[in-house]
Design a protein around this motif. Structure first.
Motif, mmCIF file in Angstrom:
data_model
loop_
_atom_site.group_PDB
_atom_site.id
_atom_site.type_symbol
_atom_site.label_atom_id
_atom_site.label_comp_id
_atom_site.label_asym_id
_atom_site.label_seq_id
_atom_site.Cartn_x
_atom_site.Cartn_y
_atom_site.Cartn_z
ATOM 1 N N UNK A 100 4.490 -45.934 -14.766
ATOM 2 C CA UNK A 100 5.544 -45.413 -15.640
ATOM 3 C C UNK A 100 6.449 -44.496 -14.824
ATOM 4 N N UNK A 101 7.744 -44.566 -15.098
ATOM 5 C CA UNK A 101 8.702 -43.677 -14.432
ATOM 6 C C UNK A 101 9.624 -43.073 -15.482
ATOM 7 N N UNK A 102 9.792 -41.759 -15.418
ATOM 8 C CA UNK A 102 10.746 -41.053 -16.264
ATOM 9 C C UNK A 102 11.911 -40.593 -15.400
ATOM 10 N N UNK A 103 13.119 -40.990 -15.797
ATOM 11 C CA UNK A 103 14.331 -40.546 -15.104
ATOM 12 C C UNK A 103 15.129 -39.682 -16.075
ATOM 13 N N UNK A 104 14.864 -38.386 -16.045
ATOM 14 C CA UNK A 104 15.638 -37.438 -16.849
ATOM 15 C C UNK A 104 16.827 -37.034 -15.989
ATOM 16 N N UNK A 105 17.849 -37.852 -16.035
ATOM 17 C CA UNK A 105 18.906 -37.828 -15.022
ATOM 18 C C UNK A 105 19.810 -36.603 -15.114
ATOM 19 N N UNK A 106 20.335 -36.138 -13.971
ATOM 20 C CA UNK A 106 21.384 -35.114 -13.995
ATOM 21 C C UNK A 106 22.562 -35.648 -14.792
ATOM 22 N N UNK A 107 23.111 -34.824 -15.661
ATOM 23 C CA UNK A 107 24.172 -35.292 -16.556
ATOM 24 C C UNK A 107 25.096 -34.135 -16.913
ATOM 25 N N UNK A 108 26.134 -34.449 -17.653
ATOM 26 C CA UNK A 108 27.037 -33.399 -18.137
ATOM 27 C C UNK A 108 26.450 -32.825 -19.415
ATOM 28 N N UNK A 109 25.786 -31.695 -19.273
ATOM 29 C CA UNK A 109 25.022 -31.064 -20.339
ATOM 30 C C UNK A 109 25.949 -30.497 -21.412
ATOM 31 N N UNK A 110 26.009 -31.177 -22.564
ATOM 32 C CA UNK A 110 26.994 -30.817 -23.582
ATOM 33 C C UNK A 110 26.859 -29.374 -24.059
#
Length: 359
Positions: free
Chosen positions: A232-242
């Motif tokens: 299993x892989x979780x990708x809690x990706x860097x994003x534009x945090x609203x």
């Protein structure tokens, strides 16, 4: 991964934003008077940018979301109990204060080892300070984060990769949910990696630390370095945090973030490709962000599905039905996606989750 963004001049891109053209009431909030501790200054350029974007992407659903994002005193916080340092006193105190289990025992999502408490009213349970050698009793988090772990559904004995793991909340939830054969918690940014290690030390007994490996690898390279190594892989990706972007204190930095926002989707695609390479055949990957942005969410998943022949979507309808009791979910997404929309009384999210399987 966040360090890569900083070195490219993209230091703010992992944080969220929400915005729009203010009404007269919102205009007064923009002009601000610091009345309470939670009162924050809304950044006009971010507000207007996201008003234009999200009113198009979300339609009528944007208005109640905007109302929550622009009023921090309405935000809610969940309490995830630590089964390795269980305190009946803390649990009793939560119940006395009106908290309840996120998923009751009758829910198909209920996992006895994963006790997450929420309440409908806004507010925040007191945080516990880190103390070396002593485990914390609970972790404060956005309840929508739990959905990513439920979607991942780790099983005992599996090898699990949390590719962008800091600050560590989802890694902690994985270890509360099941006892993996290995949890590989990766964070490229050195400062955030130290934060991650401290979080893990605060929630995992020394006797179980042999189940956890931390690393500071570029997530985009893990697939090449460890091909087909994980279940299993979780990708809690860097994003534009609203949530945090909306309250950017530096106008110049906020403008730079918005100008460079398009670079994020390319990074997210690379991370997800790497995750697929790191998966064994039959393994699953969960991709998540804390933004409402279609370009960083469903467009990324569509790109991967169209370009990776060995990846198929996984239906999450059962999870969506259970989650709909406590979360407001967007109706405009596919069955392999969830998009949590914050609204008053259910101020969780924004959180986007998608689930894929490697054939």
């Amino acid at each position: 991964m966040r360090l890569l963004l900083r070195s490219a001049g993209l230091s703010g891109l992992q944080h969220r934003a929400a915005g729009g053209r203010p009404s007269s009431g919102q205009q007064r909030q923009l002009e601000t008077k610091p009345e309470a501790k939670l009162q924050k200054q809304i950044c006009r350029v971010v507000f207007e940018h996201f008003e234009e974007q999200y009113s198009k992407e979300l339609g009528d659903a944007w208005s109640p979301v905007r109302e929550v994002l622009t009023t921090p005193h309405s935000w809610q916080y969940a309490v995830l109990l630590n089964k390795f340092s269980f305190s009946s006193e803390v649990e009793n105190e939560l119940r006395l204060k009106g908290y309840r289990l996120l998923f009751p025992e009758t829910s198909p999502c209920f996992r006895q080892s994963l006790k997450c408490y929420i309440m409908s009213a806004p507010g925040r349970f007191p945080a516990q300070k880190h103390r070396a050698g002593k485990l914390k009793d609970y972790y404060l988090l956005n309840a929508a984060s739990i959905l990513a772990v439920l979607a991942l559904d780790p099983e005992s004995g599996e090898k699990v990769l949390d590719m962008c793991a800091a600050p560590g909340g989802k890694s902690i939830a994985v270890l509360q949910y099941a006892r993996p054969g290995l949890l590989y918690a990766n964070e490229y940014d050195s400062l955030r990696s130290n934060w991650l290690k401290q979080t893990l030390e605060s929630f995992i007994p020394t006797s179980l630390m042999n189940l956890v490996i931390t690393s500071q690898l570029d997530g985009r390279q893990i697939g090449n370095l460890q091909p087909e190594a994980f279940d299993k892989v979780l990708v809690d990706a860097p994003c534009s945090n609203d949530r945090s972007w909306l309250f950017s204190s530096d106008l110049q930095q906020a403008s730079l973030r918005l100008a460079q926002r398009k670079a994020l989707s390319a990074i997210q695609i690379e991370l997800l490709r790497s995750a697929v390479e790191a998966l064994r055949p039959g393994g699953t990957v969960v991709y998540s962000t804390c933004t409402l942005s279609k370009a960083e969410n469903s467009d990324v998943i569509t790109h991967i599905l169209n370009s990776c022949s060995r990846v198929v979507p996984v239906d999450m309808s059962t999870l969506a039905r259970s989650a709909s009791q406590e979360f407001t979910l967007a109706s405009s997404v596919h069955q392999h996606e969830l998009l949590v929309l914050p609204e008053k009384g259910k101020a969780w999210g924004p959180m986007y989750i998608a689930k894929l399987r490697k054939t």
